[in-house]
Design an enzyme around this catalytic site. Structure first.
Site, mmCIF file in Angstrom:
data_model
loop_
_atom_site.group_PDB
_atom_site.id
_atom_site.type_symbol
_atom_site.label_atom_id
_atom_site.label_comp_id
_atom_site.label_asym_id
_atom_site.label_seq_id
_atom_site.Cartn_x
_atom_site.Cartn_y
_atom_site.Cartn_z
ATOM 1 N N GLU A 142 -36.697 -9.692 -102.019
ATOM 2 C CA GLU A 142 -36.350 -8.844 -103.167
ATOM 3 C C GLU A 142 -37.554 -8.044 -103.639
ATOM 4 O O GLU A 142 -38.699 -8.489 -103.524
ATOM 5 C CB GLU A 142 -35.811 -9.714 -104.313
ATOM 6 C CG GLU A 142 -34.499 -10.398 -103.953
ATOM 7 C CD GLU A 142 -33.897 -11.196 -105.111
ATOM 8 O OE1 GLU A 142 -34.474 -11.192 -106.229
ATOM 9 O OE2 GLU A 142 -32.849 -11.826 -104.892
ATOM 10 N N ASP B 34 -32.813 -15.292 -95.999
ATOM 11 C CA ASP B 34 -33.386 -14.873 -97.281
ATOM 12 C C ASP B 34 -34.654 -15.669 -97.586
ATOM 13 O O ASP B 34 -34.668 -16.900 -97.447
ATOM 14 C CB ASP B 34 -32.361 -15.177 -98.390
ATOM 15 C CG ASP B 34 -32.181 -14.020 -99.342
ATOM 16 O OD1 ASP B 34 -32.943 -13.049 -99.263
ATOM 17 O OD2 ASP B 34 -31.242 -14.101 -100.160
ATOM 18 N N LYS C 160 -34.945 -11.319 -95.416
ATOM 19 C CA LYS C 160 -34.715 -10.433 -96.560
ATOM 20 C C LYS C 160 -35.600 -10.908 -97.713
ATOM 21 O O LYS C 160 -35.806 -12.113 -97.875
ATOM 22 C CB LYS C 160 -33.244 -10.447 -96.989
ATOM 23 C CG LYS C 160 -32.964 -9.562 -98.217
ATOM 24 C CD LYS C 160 -31.490 -9.400 -98.490
ATOM 25 C CE LYS C 160 -30.884 -10.512 -99.298
ATOM 26 N NZ LYS C 160 -31.504 -10.768 -100.631
ATOM 27 N N GLU D 140 -28.054 -3.624 -105.022
ATOM 28 C CA GLU D 140 -27.133 -4.483 -105.765
ATOM 29 C C GLU D 140 -26.919 -3.958 -107.177
ATOM 30 O O GLU D 140 -27.884 -3.710 -107.915
ATOM 31 C CB GLU D 140 -27.672 -5.929 -105.810
ATOM 32 C CG GLU D 140 -26.724 -6.865 -106.569
ATOM 33 C CD GLU D 140 -26.940 -8.348 -106.301
ATOM 34 O OE1 GLU D 140 -27.772 -8.702 -105.442
ATOM 35 O OE2 GLU D 140 -26.254 -9.144 -106.970
ATOM 36 N N ASP E 249 -29.892 -16.541 -100.491
ATOM 37 C CA ASP E 249 -30.238 -17.622 -101.414
ATOM 38 C C ASP E 249 -29.146 -17.780 -102.465
ATOM 39 O O ASP E 249 -29.216 -18.676 -103.311
ATOM 40 C CB ASP E 249 -31.629 -17.425 -102.027
ATOM 41 C CG ASP E 249 -31.724 -16.169 -102.871
ATOM 42 O OD1 ASP E 249 -30.747 -15.404 -102.927
ATOM 43 O OD2 ASP E 249 -32.790 -15.952 -103.484
ATOM 44 N N SER E 250 -28.083 -16.940 -102.371
ATOM 45 C CA SER E 250 -26.865 -17.210 -103.148
ATOM 46 C C SER E 250 -26.308 -18.575 -102.751
ATOM 47 O O SER E 250 -25.442 -19.122 -103.439
ATOM 48 C CB SER E 250 -25.816 -16.114 -102.925
ATOM 49 O OG SER E 250 -25.595 -15.921 -101.543
HETATM 50 O O1 KIV Z 1 -28.348 -14.029 -101.671
HETATM 51 C C1 KIV Z 1 -27.449 -13.232 -101.413
HETATM 52 O O2 KIV Z 1 -26.329 -13.596 -101.045
HETATM 53 C C2 KIV Z 1 -27.737 -11.820 -101.574
HETATM 54 C C3 KIV Z 1 -26.602 -10.854 -101.436
HETATM 55 C C4 KIV Z 1 -25.805 -10.842 -102.666
HETATM 56 C C5 KIV Z 1 -27.070 -9.511 -101.049
HETATM 57 O O3 KIV Z 1 -28.843 -11.454 -101.819
#
Ligand code: KIV
Length: 291
Positions: A142, A110, A140, A208, A71-72
């Protein structure tokens, strides 16, 4: 340092390298079972983010074994200031593109902010969309102890989960972008989070922005692989945001980013050269024309 007892360091098994996640011979799509086997072999592996089919295809050809549709994308692709506004529809669309652009890498999608915090059932509904509509091989999310019920239901439902602890950017409004796990109490919490996600069935965990010594201890303690970003050299895998590591993201970079190219310069230079050719009448020329 903390008092939790660490598991014995796994013995490295002799390997001819043909099964290696990076540089191995197999061309089939990598699965979470391959990731577990790599931890047993004591093999380190790279992970990059990807947000579109074309960039993902380049990384796939380069042999990157795991790609995260992070989600970056919010900050690095979609123009938001943080990851918080990213929606599940956006993550589904970007993840599907990355899956289409790759044939070998394990693609991890994510779950964005707001798509799993309500509880396990909401998490399952959201993860199911990423698996069914986008075709990702894993998701993924959090959170450590606070997300263990979500992880457990997803894993029981057949969806592999990569956990993410330490700095969790979706909580930026509460925690800011600060190093996590400093001090005895915070270190113990990080270790509890790591154990919680492993016990819930996560196949790997992102660490992280945590002190290198603590990340090393977590890596020795867990039997699932750790994926570090700003967590020192001892984690099993390393991940970087691709626009950071290739110099496309503008502005100041965090200390943990190593920049391998300066794409901002390359692309900006090419755009200017094109503009000058057009304005100066030197493009197109005969070789670019049809008659
Ligand atoms: O969203 C993302 O790119 C991440 C990475 C920094 C692990 O969570």
């Amino acid at each position: 340092m903390t008092q939790l007892s660490a598991a014995p360091t796994p013995q490295r098994k002799p390997s001819d390298g043909s099964k290696a996640l990076y540089g191995g011979k197999s061309n089939r799509r990598i699965t979470v079972r391959d990731i577990a086997a790599a931890k047993e072999r004591g093999e380190k592996w790279p992970m990059l983010t990807a947000y579109d089919a074309m960039t993902a295809s380049v990384f796939d050809e380069a042999g990157i074994p795991v790609m995260l549709v992070g989600d970056s994308a919010g900050n690095c692709h979609l123009g938001y200031e943080t990851t918080v506004p990213v929606t599940l529809d956006e993550m589904t669309m970007l993840s599907a593109a990355v899956v289409r652009g790759t044939s070998r890498a394990l693609i991890v999608g994510d779950l964005p902010f707001g798509s799993y915090q309500e509880g396990p059932v909401q998490a399952l509904r959201s993860a199911t969309r990423l698996v069914k509509e986008a075709g990702v091989g894993a998701v993924k999310l959090e959170g450590g102890e606070r997300s263990h019920e979500q992880i457990r239901l997803l894993v029981e439902s057949g969806i592999p989960v990569m956990a993410h602890i330490g700095l969790t950017p979706q909580s930026v409004n509460a925690m800011g972008y600060r190093v996590q796990g400093r001090g005895e109490e915070a270190a113990q919490q990080l270790l509890r989070d790591a154990k919680a996600v492993q016990d819930a069935g996560a196949f790997a965990v992102v660490l992280e922005l945590v002190p290198a010594e603590l990340a090393a201890e977590v890596t020795r303690t867990l039997h699932i692989p750790t994926v570090g970003i700003g967590a020192g050299p001892e984690t099993d895998a390393q991940v970087l945001v691709w626009t950071d590591m290739l110099g496309l993201t503008g502005g100041r970079m965090p200390k943990f980013v190593k920049q391998y190219a300066d794409l901002r310069q390359v692309i900006g230079g090419a755009a200017k050269a094109f503009a000058e050719d057009v304005v100066g009448g030197t493009f197109p020329q005969e070789e670019h024309s049809v008659h």
